[in-house]
Design a protein around this motif. Structure first.
Motif, PDB file in Angstrom:
ATOM      1  N   PRO A 181      -1.048   8.059   3.313  1.00 13.57           N
ATOM      2  CA  PRO A 181       0.238   7.620   3.692  1.00 13.57           C
ATOM      3  C   PRO A 181       0.985   8.717   4.463  1.00 13.57           C
ATOM      4  O   PRO A 181       1.661   8.188   5.416  1.00 13.57           O
ATOM      5  CB  PRO A 181       0.881   7.729   2.249  1.00 13.57           C
ATOM      6  CG  PRO A 181      -0.193   7.652   1.103  1.00 13.57           C
ATOM      7  CD  PRO A 181      -1.673   8.201   1.887  1.00 13.57           C
ATOM      8  N   LEU A 212      -0.381   8.253   8.217  1.00  9.97           N
ATOM      9  CA  LEU A 212      -0.094   7.162   8.736  1.00  9.97           C
ATOM     10  C   LEU A 212       1.298   7.190   9.422  1.00  9.97           C
ATOM     11  O   LEU A 212       1.869   6.776  10.266  1.00  9.97           O
ATOM     12  CB  LEU A 212      -0.466   5.758   8.126  1.00  9.97           C
ATOM     13  CG  LEU A 212      -1.947   5.492   7.920  1.00  9.97           C
ATOM     14  CD1 LEU A 212      -2.113   4.310   7.171  1.00  9.97           C
ATOM     15  CD2 LEU A 212      -2.357   5.174   9.440  1.00  9.97           C
ATOM     16  N   GLU A 220      -5.423  -2.957   4.963  1.00 10.43           N
ATOM     17  CA  GLU A 220      -5.891  -2.346   3.617  1.00 10.43           C
ATOM     18  C   GLU A 220      -7.035  -1.476   3.878  1.00 10.43           C
ATOM     19  O   GLU A 220      -7.755  -1.380   4.981  1.00 10.43           O
ATOM     20  CB  GLU A 220      -6.902  -3.723   3.144  1.00 10.43           C
ATOM     21  CG  GLU A 220      -7.457  -3.111   1.664  1.00 10.43           C
ATOM     22  CD  GLU A 220      -8.373  -4.136   1.001  1.00 10.43           C
ATOM     23  OE1 GLU A 220      -8.673  -4.117  -0.169  1.00 10.43           O
ATOM     24  OE2 GLU A 220      -8.756  -4.955   1.646  1.00 10.43           O
ATOM     25  N   ASN A 233      -6.247   6.960  -2.025  1.00 10.66           N
ATOM     26  CA  ASN A 233      -5.802   6.704  -0.571  1.00 10.66           C
ATOM     27  C   ASN A 233      -6.087   5.067  -0.446  1.00 10.66           C
ATOM     28  O   ASN A 233      -5.410   4.323   0.408  1.00 10.66           O
ATOM     29  CB  ASN A 233      -6.630   7.230   0.635  1.00 10.66           C
ATOM     30  CG  ASN A 233      -6.028   8.623   0.808  1.00 10.66           C
ATOM     31  OD1 ASN A 233      -4.867   9.168   0.812  1.00 10.66           O
ATOM     32  ND2 ASN A 233      -7.190   9.429   0.977  1.00 10.66           N
ATOM     33  N   CYS A 266      -2.983  -1.056   0.262  1.00 11.89           N
ATOM     34  CA  CYS A 266      -2.418  -1.616   1.781  1.00 11.89           C
ATOM     35  C   CYS A 266      -1.379  -0.929   2.295  1.00 11.89           C
ATOM     36  O   CYS A 266      -0.359  -0.236   1.827  1.00 11.89           O
ATOM     37  CB  CYS A 266      -2.097  -3.108   1.423  1.00 11.89           C
ATOM     38  SG  CYS A 266      -3.293  -4.153   1.127  1.00 11.89           S
ATOM     39  N   TYR A 267      -1.355  -0.936   3.596  1.00 14.17           N
ATOM     40  CA  TYR A 267      -0.335  -0.433   4.461  1.00 14.17           C
ATOM     41  C   TYR A 267       0.204  -1.193   5.432  1.00 14.17           C
ATOM     42  O   TYR A 267      -0.550  -1.945   6.091  1.00 14.17           O
ATOM     43  CB  TYR A 267      -0.958   1.112   5.174  1.00 14.17           C
ATOM     44  CG  TYR A 267      -1.434   2.166   4.145  1.00 14.17           C
ATOM     45  CD1 TYR A 267      -0.624   3.229   3.795  1.00 14.17           C
ATOM     46  CD2 TYR A 267      -2.697   1.950   3.545  1.00 14.17           C
ATOM     47  CE1 TYR A 267      -1.083   4.228   2.872  1.00 14.17           C
ATOM     48  CE2 TYR A 267      -3.260   2.754   2.635  1.00 14.17           C
ATOM     49  CZ  TYR A 267      -2.099   3.851   2.283  1.00 14.17           C
ATOM     50  OH  TYR A 267      -2.840   4.768   1.313  1.00 14.17           O
ATOM     51  N   ARG A 268       1.363  -1.132   5.673  1.00 11.06           N
ATOM     52  CA  ARG A 268       2.147  -1.895   6.625  1.00 11.06           C
ATOM     53  C   ARG A 268       2.500  -0.945   7.772  1.00 11.06           C
ATOM     54  O   ARG A 268       3.290  -0.092   7.992  1.00 11.06           O
ATOM     55  CB  ARG A 268       3.727  -2.431   5.943  1.00 11.06           C
ATOM     56  CG  ARG A 268       4.549  -3.277   7.096  1.00 11.06           C
ATOM     57  CD  ARG A 268       5.678  -3.893   6.375  1.00 11.06           C
ATOM     58  NE  ARG A 268       6.475  -4.619   6.967  1.00 11.06           N
ATOM     59  CZ  ARG A 268       7.241  -4.188   7.985  1.00 11.06           C
ATOM     60  NH1 ARG A 268       7.490  -2.875   8.263  1.00 11.06           N
ATOM     61  NH2 ARG A 268       8.137  -5.087   8.585  1.00 11.06           N
ATOM     62  N   ALA A 285       4.920   3.628   9.337  1.00  9.50           N
ATOM     63  CA  ALA A 285       3.776   3.115   8.407  1.00  9.50           C
ATOM     64  C   ALA A 285       4.140   3.281   6.914  1.00  9.50           C
ATOM     65  O   ALA A 285       4.633   4.679   6.636  1.00  9.50           O
ATOM     66  CB  ALA A 285       2.444   3.730   8.640  1.00  9.50           C
ATOM     67  N   ARG A 286       3.956   2.519   5.876  1.00 12.60           N
ATOM     68  CA  ARG A 286       4.234   2.746   4.609  1.00 12.60           C
ATOM     69  C   ARG A 286       3.392   1.957   3.685  1.00 12.60           C
ATOM     70  O   ARG A 286       2.835   0.942   4.134  1.00 12.60           O
ATOM     71  CB  ARG A 286       5.591   2.607   4.330  1.00 12.60           C
ATOM     72  CG  ARG A 286       6.204   1.260   4.479  1.00 12.60           C
ATOM     73  CD  ARG A 286       7.530   0.751   3.764  1.00 12.60           C
ATOM     74  NE  ARG A 286       8.074  -0.347   4.242  1.00 12.60           N
ATOM     75  CZ  ARG A 286       7.755  -1.687   4.036  1.00 12.60           C
ATOM     76  NH1 ARG A 286       6.815  -1.605   3.022  1.00 12.60           N
ATOM     77  NH2 ARG A 286       8.322  -2.642   4.552  1.00 12.60           N
ATOM     78  N   ARG A 287       3.235   2.209   2.461  1.00 14.27           N
ATOM     79  CA  ARG A 287       2.363   1.562   1.609  1.00 14.27           C
ATOM     80  C   ARG A 287       2.939   0.264   1.225  1.00 14.27           C
ATOM     81  O   ARG A 287       4.227   0.109   1.329  1.00 14.27           O
ATOM     82  CB  ARG A 287       2.231   2.158   0.238  1.00 14.27           C
ATOM     83  CG  ARG A 287       1.093   3.323   0.093  1.00 14.27           C
ATOM     84  CD  ARG A 287       0.716   3.692  -1.343  1.00 14.27           C
ATOM     85  NE  ARG A 287       0.034   4.902  -1.418  1.00 14.27           N
ATOM     86  CZ  ARG A 287      -1.283   4.615  -1.775  1.00 14.27           C
ATOM     87  NH1 ARG A 287      -1.837   3.313  -1.407  1.00 14.27           N
ATOM     88  NH2 ARG A 287      -2.032   5.559  -1.705  1.00 14.27           N
ATOM     89  N   CYS A 288       2.312  -0.725   1.026  1.00 14.75           N
ATOM     90  CA  CYS A 288       3.033  -2.003   0.653  1.00 14.75           C
ATOM     91  C   CYS A 288       1.991  -2.893  -0.256  1.00 14.75           C
ATOM     92  O   CYS A 288       0.715  -2.474  -0.501  1.00 14.75           O
ATOM     93  CB  CYS A 288       3.392  -2.831   1.994  1.00 14.75           C
ATOM     94  SG  CYS A 288       1.783  -3.638   2.637  1.00 14.75           S
TER      95      CYS A 288
END
Ligand SMILES: CC(C)(COP(=O)(O)OP(=O)(O)OC[C@H]1O[C@@H](n2cnc3c(N)ncnc32)[C@H](O)[C@@H]1OP(=O)(O)O)[C@@H](O)C(=O)NCCC(=O)NCCS
Length: 404
Positions: free
Chosen positions: A305, A308, A322, A331, A334-336, A342-345
């Motif tokens: 996180p 990114l 993903e 780690n 999924c990341y957007r 960028a952030r986790r989602c």
């Protein structure tokens, strides 16, 4: 099965660990003269050993460093080096045990990245490292490789002794080279090791370029190999290990100097960036002979996180990626990725990558399309490939070119 006892080594154990590492590389132990500079780079708690019974079976070290990433951020990064396992203790999990402890330690230190140069390509992918930059080796025949009249002319070049070079090269590197994606910090200890140690008889030569205002803006390091001391029919090769220019004029100025050195007939330059326009600086582009393209920096996103979020993204629609990280499972997820960051989602993934491929993509050296074609990226949404490439695109080719 023997238990692995992986622990940070005491200072009194460093020498044995280094000797083990050198032996694993088929090299002799460090000399008494070189050892003080080598050991000065070690930091307490970062030199690891794995003991099988009472015996040291393997070792790995990480040095505190940093890495420039796309967008200009400079992130703390562990420079992993000194990795070796005793030849009679290989293939029983020693490296795996050490990698696990080392990566956990790096994460606890708050360093989101780990990086290394690999002796072999088959070793580190399973631990989440991927090839993040590449270099090329070029050779030039100094009598046939003529600079084109259109090549920048360059300024003054002067030779330096290594002691003087030790004083001024770090500042030049910091000013001209450290911001490019893939560039790493060169610490005082790195410079000591690079300039002040080495096999007896190896004569490192140093030249510095300065611009029209007299500002130093580039340097070159090389060793000379001659196989005929009469300079008759033999070959005198300048083995260039480092050449950095703040701009094209500085780089060409250094190339011009090397090409014009009396008695030399071949230049062999390693670790050059893939986008160096040498072919375009020469009157005859074929005189730049590419001898090989090599993997340069291997990169591991230790804290996905944070890593990114720290790099920049291009203009495109968001893409959900993903990440699968079997070795550091926290780690995974999924990341957007989007222009704003960028952030986790929790969204449905359009692409899936393993940790090593994320390392390969991070600096922009390889495209998602290439990895998808190799089945190294799993594509759930075809349109996401091109979009992700626009997000991850960088203006230049990443380049490290700094051994450690
Ligand atoms: C490379 C080296 C460190 C591996 O150590 P090791 O303790 O044998 O590694 P492990 O037993 O933990 O191996 C883990 C896995 O990697 C594989 N592996 C290890 N070394 C490998 C290599 N050189 N090439 C391909 N696969 C390798 C093992 O087969 C094993 O696979 P598995 O999990 O499917 O069984 C060791 O062989 C060595 O010291 N080599 C010489 C020095 C060197 O190259 N050091 C690295 C410098 S960058």
């Amino acid at each position: 099965m023997t238990d692995h006892d992986v622990r940070p080594l005491a200072e009194t154990e460093y020498r044995d660990a280094h000797t083990l590492f050198m032996a694993a590389l088929h090299r002799p132990p460090a000399t008494e003269g070189d050892w003080p500079a080598l050991v000065a780079r070690y930091e307490t708690g970062r030199v690891w050993g794995d003991f099988l019974g009472d015996e040291l079976a393997g070792t790995t070290t990480s040095l505190p460093s940093s890495l420039s990433v796309p967008g200009g951020a400079v992130l703390p990064a562990a420079a992993v080096t000194g990795v070796g396992v005793r030849a009679d203790r290989t293939r029983r999990g020693v490296l795996t045990s050490m990698m696990r402890s080392q990566l956990e330690d790096v994460r606890e230190r708050g360093e989101p990245l780990a990086m290394l140069h690999a002796s072999e390509t088959g070793i580190y992918g399973r631990f989440g490292y991927g090839v993040a930059s590449r270099t090329r080796t070029v050779s030039l025949d100094t009598h046939r490789a003529i600079l084109a009249p259109t090549a920048p002319s360059g300024g003054d070049v002067r030779l330096l002794g290594v002691a003087e070079a030790r004083k001024i090269l770090p500042e030049i590197y910091e000013r001209i080279g450290a911001a490019r994606p893939g560039a790493i910090a060169r610490t005082p200890g790195w410079w000591d090791t690079r300039l002040l140690t080495g096999a007896e008889g190896e004569q490192l030569r140093v030249a510095v370029h300065s611009d029209a205002d007299g500002i130093d803006d580039g340097f070159a390091l090389w060793n000379t190999r001659i196989n005929d001391h009469r300079f008759d029919n033999g070959v005198c090769t300048l083995q260039v290990s480092d050449l950095r220019g703040g701009d094209a004029a500085a780089a060409v100025g250094l190339w011009r100097f090397l090409l014009n050195l009396d008695l030399a007939n071949v230049i062999l330059a390693a670790d050059r960036p893939l986008d160096e326009p040498l072919e375009w600086w020469l009157a005859d582009s074929r005189q730049c002979r590419v001898r090989g393209v090599h993997d340069d920096l291997w990169l591991r996103l230790v804290d996905v996180p944070t890593a990114l979020a720290a790099r920049a993204y291009g203009a495109a629609e968001p893409v959900v990626v993903e990440v699968r990280d079997a070795f550091l499972p926290s780690n995974s997820g999924c990341y957007r990725l989007a222009p704003e960051g960028a952030r986790r989602c929790e969204d449905r993934p359009q692409l899936t990558v393993d940790a090593d491929m994320l390392g390969a993509l991070y600096l922009g050296d390889v495209s998602v399309a290439t990895l998808a074609a190799a089945n190294r990226v799993t594509v759930h949404d075809d349109a996401a490939v091109e979009t992700a490439d626009r997000l991850l695109a960088t203006s230049g080719v990443p380049w490290c070119g700094t051994g450690f």
